[in-house]
Design an enzyme around this catalytic site. Structure first.
Site, PDB file in Angstrom:
ATOM      1  N   ASP A 164       4.889 -11.514  20.940  1.00  0.00           N
ATOM      2  CA  ASP A 164       5.634 -12.426  20.064  1.00  0.00           C
ATOM      3  C   ASP A 164       4.638 -13.175  19.174  1.00  0.00           C
ATOM      4  O   ASP A 164       3.727 -13.813  19.676  1.00  0.00           O
ATOM      5  CB  ASP A 164       6.459 -13.391  20.914  1.00  0.00           C
ATOM      6  N   THR A 269       8.345   2.371  19.135  1.00  0.00           N
ATOM      7  CA  THR A 269       9.477   1.665  19.748  1.00  0.00           C
ATOM      8  C   THR A 269      10.434   1.202  18.646  1.00  0.00           C
ATOM      9  O   THR A 269      10.081   1.193  17.461  1.00  0.00           O
ATOM     10  CB  THR A 269       8.996   0.424  20.523  1.00  0.00           C
ATOM     11  N   PHE A 271      11.192  -1.712  18.094  1.00  0.00           N
ATOM     12  CA  PHE A 271      10.586  -2.897  17.504  1.00  0.00           C
ATOM     13  C   PHE A 271       9.626  -2.503  16.368  1.00  0.00           C
ATOM     14  O   PHE A 271       9.694  -3.055  15.269  1.00  0.00           O
ATOM     15  CB  PHE A 271       9.850  -3.695  18.587  1.00  0.00           C
ATOM     16  N   GLU A 272       8.765  -1.531  16.650  1.00  0.00           N
ATOM     17  CA  GLU A 272       7.807  -1.116  15.617  1.00  0.00           C
ATOM     18  C   GLU A 272       8.529  -0.432  14.453  1.00  0.00           C
ATOM     19  O   GLU A 272       8.152  -0.623  13.291  1.00  0.00           O
ATOM     20  CB  GLU A 272       6.737  -0.192  16.208  1.00  0.00           C
TER      21      GLU A 272
HETATM   22  C1  LIG Z   1       8.154  -8.571  20.322  1.00  0.00           C
HETATM   23  S1  LIG Z   1       8.491  -7.898  21.879  1.00  0.00           S
HETATM   24  C2  LIG Z   1       7.627  -6.347  21.867  1.00  0.00           C
HETATM   25  C3  LIG Z   1       8.092  -5.395  22.930  1.00  0.00           C
HETATM   26  C4  LIG Z   1       7.363  -4.046  23.024  1.00  0.00           C
HETATM   27  N1  LIG Z   1       5.975  -4.218  23.362  1.00  0.00           N
HETATM   28  C5  LIG Z   1       7.500  -3.229  21.784  1.00  0.00           C
HETATM   29  O1  LIG Z   1       6.493  -2.957  21.137  1.00  0.00           O
HETATM   30  O2  LIG Z   1       8.619  -2.835  21.450  1.00  0.00           O
HETATM   31  C6  LIG Z   1       7.491  -8.917  22.943  1.00  0.00           C
HETATM   32  C7  LIG Z   1       7.877  -8.818  24.401  1.00  0.00           C
HETATM   33  O3  LIG Z   1       6.955  -9.575  25.167  1.00  0.00           O
HETATM   34  C8  LIG Z   1       7.648 -10.247  26.205  1.00  0.00           C
HETATM   35  N2  LIG Z   1       6.824 -11.401  26.579  1.00  0.00           N
HETATM   36  C9  LIG Z   1       6.477 -12.435  25.776  1.00  0.00           C
HETATM   37  N3  LIG Z   1       5.682 -13.296  26.433  1.00  0.00           N
HETATM   38  C10 LIG Z   1       5.527 -12.798  27.698  1.00  0.00           C
HETATM   39  C11 LIG Z   1       4.831 -13.246  28.843  1.00  0.00           C
HETATM   40  N4  LIG Z   1       4.112 -14.380  28.814  1.00  0.00           N
HETATM   41  N5  LIG Z   1       4.881 -12.516  29.956  1.00  0.00           N
HETATM   42  C12 LIG Z   1       5.606 -11.359  30.002  1.00  0.00           C
HETATM   43  N6  LIG Z   1       6.289 -10.869  28.937  1.00  0.00           N
HETATM   44  C13 LIG Z   1       6.250 -11.584  27.797  1.00  0.00           C
HETATM   45  C14 LIG Z   1       8.982 -10.607  25.576  1.00  0.00           C
HETATM   46  O4  LIG Z   1       9.982 -10.826  26.553  1.00  0.00           O
HETATM   47  C15 LIG Z   1       9.263  -9.383  24.709  1.00  0.00           C
HETATM   48  O5  LIG Z   1      10.013  -8.412  25.408  1.00  0.00           O
END
Ligand SMILES: C[S@@+](CC[C@H](N)C(=O)[O-])C[C@H]1O[C@@H](n2cnc3c(N)ncnc32)[C@H](O)[C@@H]1O
Length: 293
Positions: A164, A269, A271-272
């Site tokens: 994020d 993904t 997201f990408e």
């Molecule tokens: C923007 S999404 C990207 C998901 C995936 N990596 C992709 O590329 O499609 C970021 C993910 O990180 C997770 N996340 C954020 N902070 C986290 C943390 N401190 N511990 C575990 N997961 C976390 C969020 O719940 C979210 O699913």
């Protein structure tokens, strides 16, 4: 998935146990996530009920529901039934990437660390479809897992794809990748271990490059590569791709480079894909953990 409210989620910002009693809050530092709805659709609920005990590690919690007790350390040989190399992905989202990698490399162990329950359930759907024995998940705040739960020196690769971005200045403190975070990364990584990062936010990409670059424990595997006109950063700056005014050519030039090629093992993904459709540049970085600082 990339929800960024104007007001940070104070439920997750707070102190140690004593402070928690006093203030009613749990952690001293802001976390990098906002907890979203955890409701599962019927398909995911069914697989979750069937597989969660086998694949989602049950850990003692600290004060917050997404915390882990600092007293628990995993016995990885027991968890996986072997001592194969361990790849950890933080923030697995819907799990597409981890599941695809685990299916391709059944001789390696994979651990998903994610706070979003429907995402982990989505991963379990793929685990079932591909009959993956080499995957486990932890539903918790990743920095704590690196700090306590994994044995020191146990991780051969750490992947963080599209963390994020918290792109507003007032939210930068919520970004996961900070100089302090590198201490828990260094604790968890095996000597020579690899960190792979990707983001579609140039400001976060620069922060990652600077923080890892300033830490003598890590070496940029692609130092100096894709600099100048070949740099995605030059492009973003020169074309004003992130809704900023384009910079004059001389100011836009990223002479440092250090950007990795897209990791061939990383699947596209949802997201990408969205980032590509929006015309955003993707920044990849790869660092190697040195044996000795
Ligand atoms: C923007 S999404 C990207 C998901 C995936 N990596 C992709 O590329 O499609 C970021 C993910 O990180 C997770 N996340 C954020 N902070 C986290 C943390 N401190 N511990 C575990 N997961 C976390 C969020 O719940 C979210 O699913």
């Amino acid at each position: 998935m990339n929800q960024q409210p104007d007001t940070p989620d104070t439920q997750h910002i707070s102190p140690s146990a004593e402070q928690a009693k006093r203030t009613g809050k749990f952690r001293t530092k802001p976390v990098s996530f906002v907890r979203r709805g955890n409701r599962l659709n019927p398909r995911r609920q069914k697989v979750w009920d069937e597989l969660k005990d086998q694949y989602v590690l049950h850990l003692d919690r600290d004060e917050a529901s997404t915390s882990v007790s600092p007293d628990v350390e995993l016995d990885l040989a027991q968890v996986y039934g072997n001592t194969n190399p361990l790849i950890v992905e933080i923030g697995t989202g819907q799990g597409e990437n981890l599941a695809a990698a685990a299916a391709r490399h059944r001789d390696k162990n994979f651990l998903a660390v994610e706070v979003y329950t429907p995402g982990i359930a989505g991963l379990l759907v793929q685990v079932k479809a591909e009959q993956l024995e080499n995957v486990r998940a932890i539903e918790a705040n990743a920095p704590e897992v690196l700090a306590h739960t994994l044995p020191a020196g146990s991780v051969s690769e750490l992947w963080i794809y599209f963390p994020d971005p918290w792109h507003k200045k007032k939210h930068h403190k919520r970004r996961m990748i900070t100089a302090e975070f590198l201490d828990v990364v260094a604790r968890a990584l095996a000597p020579g271990g690899i960190v792979r990062l990707a983001t579609d936010w140039s400001g976060y990409a620069e922060q990652m490059r600077a923080i890892f670059g300033a830490d003598p424990r890590f070496q940029n595997v692609h130092a100096g590569e894709r600099a100048g006109q070949d740099s995605p950063l030059t492009k973003v700056r020169a074309e004003g791709l992130e809704k900023e005014d384009p910079l004059p050519a001389a100011d836009a030039l990223d002479t440092e480079g250090g950007w990795a090629p897209r990791f061939e093992g990383r699947v596209l993904t949802n997201f990408e894909s969205k980032a590509h459709r929006a015309g955003r540049e993707i920044f990849d970085l790869t660092f190697r953990f040195a044996e000795q600082a």
